[in-house]
Enzyme design. Structure first.
Site, PDB file in Angstrom:
ATOM      1  N   ARG A 127       0.823  -1.207  -0.004  1.00  0.00           N
ATOM      2  CA  ARG A 127       0.178  -0.125   0.052  1.00  0.00           C
ATOM      3  C   ARG A 127       0.724   1.290  -0.071  1.00  0.00           C
ATOM      4  O   ARG A 127       1.980   1.213   0.693  1.00  0.00           O
ATOM      5  CB  ARG A 127      -0.849  -0.125   1.203  1.00  0.00           C
ATOM      6  CG  ARG A 127      -1.753  -1.289   1.069  1.00  0.00           C
ATOM      7  CD  ARG A 127      -2.865  -1.271   2.324  1.00  0.00           C
ATOM      8  NE  ARG A 127      -3.839  -2.201   2.217  1.00  0.00           N
ATOM      9  CZ  ARG A 127      -3.533  -3.448   2.267  1.00  0.00           C
ATOM     10  NH1 ARG A 127      -2.726  -3.936   2.568  1.00  0.00           N
ATOM     11  NH2 ARG A 127      -4.742  -4.101   1.992  1.00  0.00           N
ATOM     12  N   HIS A 152      -1.091  -2.536  -4.262  1.00  0.00           N
ATOM     13  CA  HIS A 152      -0.555  -3.586  -5.550  1.00  0.00           C
ATOM     14  C   HIS A 152      -0.374  -2.797  -7.038  1.00  0.00           C
ATOM     15  O   HIS A 152      -0.807  -3.379  -7.918  1.00  0.00           O
ATOM     16  CB  HIS A 152      -1.388  -4.621  -5.615  1.00  0.00           C
ATOM     17  CG  HIS A 152      -1.222  -5.406  -4.138  1.00  0.00           C
ATOM     18  ND1 HIS A 152      -0.077  -5.512  -3.578  1.00  0.00           N
ATOM     19  CD2 HIS A 152      -2.053  -6.440  -3.632  1.00  0.00           C
ATOM     20  CE1 HIS A 152      -0.171  -6.196  -2.516  1.00  0.00           C
ATOM     21  NE2 HIS A 152      -1.662  -6.946  -2.468  1.00  0.00           N
ATOM     22  N   HIS A 223       2.853 -12.788  -5.759  1.00  0.00           N
ATOM     23  CA  HIS A 223       1.625 -12.753  -4.799  1.00  0.00           C
ATOM     24  C   HIS A 223       1.136 -14.311  -4.925  1.00  0.00           C
ATOM     25  O   HIS A 223      -0.052 -14.248  -4.941  1.00  0.00           O
ATOM     26  CB  HIS A 223       0.703 -11.682  -5.220  1.00  0.00           C
ATOM     27  CG  HIS A 223      -0.123 -11.407  -3.926  1.00  0.00           C
ATOM     28  ND1 HIS A 223      -0.902 -12.271  -3.186  1.00  0.00           N
ATOM     29  CD2 HIS A 223      -0.471 -10.102  -3.501  1.00  0.00           C
ATOM     30  CE1 HIS A 223      -1.588 -11.473  -2.325  1.00  0.00           C
ATOM     31  NE2 HIS A 223      -1.401 -10.345  -2.451  1.00  0.00           N
ATOM     32  N   ASP A 295      -1.746  -9.965   8.643  1.00  0.00           N
ATOM     33  CA  ASP A 295      -1.610  -9.228   7.238  1.00  0.00           C
ATOM     34  C   ASP A 295      -0.652  -8.022   7.511  1.00  0.00           C
ATOM     35  O   ASP A 295      -0.699  -6.803   7.676  1.00  0.00           O
ATOM     36  CB  ASP A 295      -2.849  -8.312   7.054  1.00  0.00           C
ATOM     37  CG  ASP A 295      -3.068  -8.110   5.273  1.00  0.00           C
ATOM     38  OD1 ASP A 295      -1.872  -8.184   4.787  1.00  0.00           O
ATOM     39  OD2 ASP A 295      -4.219  -7.632   4.890  1.00  0.00           O
ATOM     40  N   GLU A 361       5.022 -12.414   0.996  1.00  0.00           N
ATOM     41  CA  GLU A 361       5.132 -11.509  -0.172  1.00  0.00           C
ATOM     42  C   GLU A 361       6.887 -10.886   0.152  1.00  0.00           C
ATOM     43  O   GLU A 361       6.666 -10.096   1.138  1.00  0.00           O
ATOM     44  CB  GLU A 361       4.321 -10.630  -0.405  1.00  0.00           C
ATOM     45  CG  GLU A 361       3.096 -11.240  -0.664  1.00  0.00           C
ATOM     46  CD  GLU A 361       1.659 -10.279  -0.500  1.00  0.00           C
ATOM     47  OE1 GLU A 361       1.618  -9.063  -0.772  1.00  0.00           O
ATOM     48  OE2 GLU A 361       1.112 -10.658   0.270  1.00  0.00           O
TER      49      GLU A 361
HETATM   50  C1  GAL Z   1      -1.863  -8.778   0.562  1.00  0.00           C
HETATM   51  C2  GAL Z   1      -2.540  -7.529   1.285  1.00  0.00           C
HETATM   52  C3  GAL Z   1      -3.703  -8.032   1.804  1.00  0.00           C
HETATM   53  C4  GAL Z   1      -4.770  -8.179   0.729  1.00  0.00           C
HETATM   54  C5  GAL Z   1      -4.291  -9.038  -0.294  1.00  0.00           C
HETATM   55  C6  GAL Z   1      -5.145  -9.221  -1.585  1.00  0.00           C
HETATM   56  O1  GAL Z   1      -0.850  -8.532  -0.042  1.00  0.00           O
HETATM   57  O2  GAL Z   1      -1.433  -7.436   2.400  1.00  0.00           O
HETATM   58  O3  GAL Z   1      -4.233  -6.783   2.594  1.00  0.00           O
HETATM   59  O4  GAL Z   1      -5.123  -6.875   0.027  1.00  0.00           O
HETATM   60  O5  GAL Z   1      -3.019  -8.757  -0.758  1.00  0.00           O
HETATM   61  O6  GAL Z   1      -6.308  -9.530  -1.495  1.00  0.00           O
END
Ligand code: GAL
Length: 397
Positions: A127, A152, A223, A295, A361
């Protein structure tokens, strides 16, 4: 319709059906893509069919590229979003498992939503607060596609574009993408290269490289959604996880780092010792509330390291499959699949159930362009961005 004609129509319909199922069967049973190396194996897990990824999107051809090594480990990657689609590895009994959660055809990958299944994420993975940052005295505005924040790389990012693919052998696939100056609001023409290599040591190595013609920011990652018991085989709460981090970057309610780096010891976020993912996920802790589970960005180092370093190890409780993550990156986002909500039909006709996958990630820290104390994510003309991460597989008997 007289009786004879009706019979003939039925006969033709039956023949058409038989022929079409024959066709599907031969398509799915491509020996090139079906892994079966155990005599006790009851249900062989195969790679998706190449044909199901052959399409033309925005004038560019998409396909599925297959990598394999001498141990019968196989990977399938599509140039749509540079996505890792499947990874077949043997479990402790020698049974082949696909440890990647996602789709087995291209169409659902192209649809909207928040599925970053297997994607090469960019220009900025994770983010950026309020979709704004200032660089060389100029403020840039990006899409806010995650509540008030940018996530992303934006609405399209690198995960919903077609990359150029170049495969010269069974072990390496090179993907390139030119992100034009101003794309998604970012400055500079960014020439990006992602190389997937499947080694004989059962490692999937991902090398990232990029150059720019104007100062910009970037944070490339992958991802992949992993389930080490096999995609579609239940949740990941009993997987044992270990992360080589003493500290992390706590977040606010919109998952933007507060800027502090805090110690993990004594919190339910500490994975210094191997612990089941689900053991403390429901603990009463503000950070777990904000994340709706895990997260969070774990601090592996204060800067990008010159060498690959072990970042995390995960063991599938049923399969014994061990995943080791190694990286040069200073951060690791551990996401426990908290937003998965059985909204998508995945491989094998299953659903992407709540917490049925985890992501690790490798990355720079979230919102670095706005955080002076975090390692820099900017790239200037004349510099080359280079970083490598490895996902290595073995078994624990
Ligand atoms: C991760 C992120 C989560 C969510 C996910 C996708 O990388 O940290 O908050 O957005 O991707 O659903």
């Amino acid at each position: 319709m007289n009786v004879r004609l009706k019979l003939n129509v039925n006969l033709i319909a039956a023949l058409v059906f038989a022929l079409s199922s024959c066709n599907t069967a031969s398509k799915k049973e491509n020996p090139e893509t079906t892994a079966s190396n155990s005599p006790t194996e009851t249900q062989a897990v195969g790679l998706p069919a190449k044909e199901d990824f052959q399409s033309t999107i925005a004038g560019k051809k998409t396909d599925l590229y297959l990598l394999k090594n001498k141990n019968n480990v196989q990977a399938a990657i599509t140039n749509y979003g540079g996505r890792l689609v499947s990874l077949l590895v043997p479990d402790k009994a020698g049974k082949v498992m696909d440890v990647i959660v996602g789709f087995d055809q291209i169409q659902p990958f192209t649809e909207g939503g928040d599925t970053y299944f297997g994607a090469s994420v960019g220009r900025y993975g994770n983010r950026i607060a309020k979709g704004k940052f200032t660089l060389a005295g100029k403020t840039y505005t990006l899409a806010t596609n995650d509540g008030p924040n940018h996530l992303h790389g934006g609405k399209v990012g690198f995960s919903r574009v077609v990359w150029e693919a170049n495969q010269s052998n069974d072990s390496t696939l090179v993907l390139t993408y030119l992100s034009k100056d101003g794309e998604e609001g970012y400055p500079g023409n960014l020439n990006t290269k992602v190389t997937y290599t499947l080694t004989s040591a059962n490692e999937l190595k991902i090398d990232y490289e990029a150059t720019t013609d104007k100062k910009t920011v970037l944070n490339l990652t992958n991802h992949a959604y992993f389930n080490l018991n096999g995609a579609g085989n239940g949740d990941i709460l009993n997987h044992a996880l270990q992360i080589n981090a003493d500290s992390y970057t706590p977040v606010d309610s919109t998952l933007i780092p507060t800027g502090k780096i805090e110690q993990l010891a004594g919190t339910p976020l500490d994975f210094k010792n191997p612990t089941a993912i689900g053991a403390r996920i429901g603990a009463s802790h503000q950070q777990l509330k904000y994340g709706k589970g895990y997260d969070h960005n774990y601090v592996l180092a204060t800067q990008k390291s010159a060498a690959l370093k072990p970042a995390a190890t995960v063991v599938g409780d049923k399969s014994g499959i061990v995943l080791e993550v190694l990286t040069q990156e200073p951060g690791l986002q551990f996401y426990s699949g908290n937003f998965m909500a059985a909204k998508n039909k995945i491989k094998g006709g299953k659903q992407d159930e709540y917490r049925s996958a985890f992501c690790l990630e490798t990355q720079h820290f979230p919102d670095s362009p706005n955080q002076k104390n975090f390692p820099s994510t900017s790239l200037s003309p004349g510099q080359t961005y280079k970083t490598t991460s490895v996902y290595k597989f073995s078994v624990k008997k």
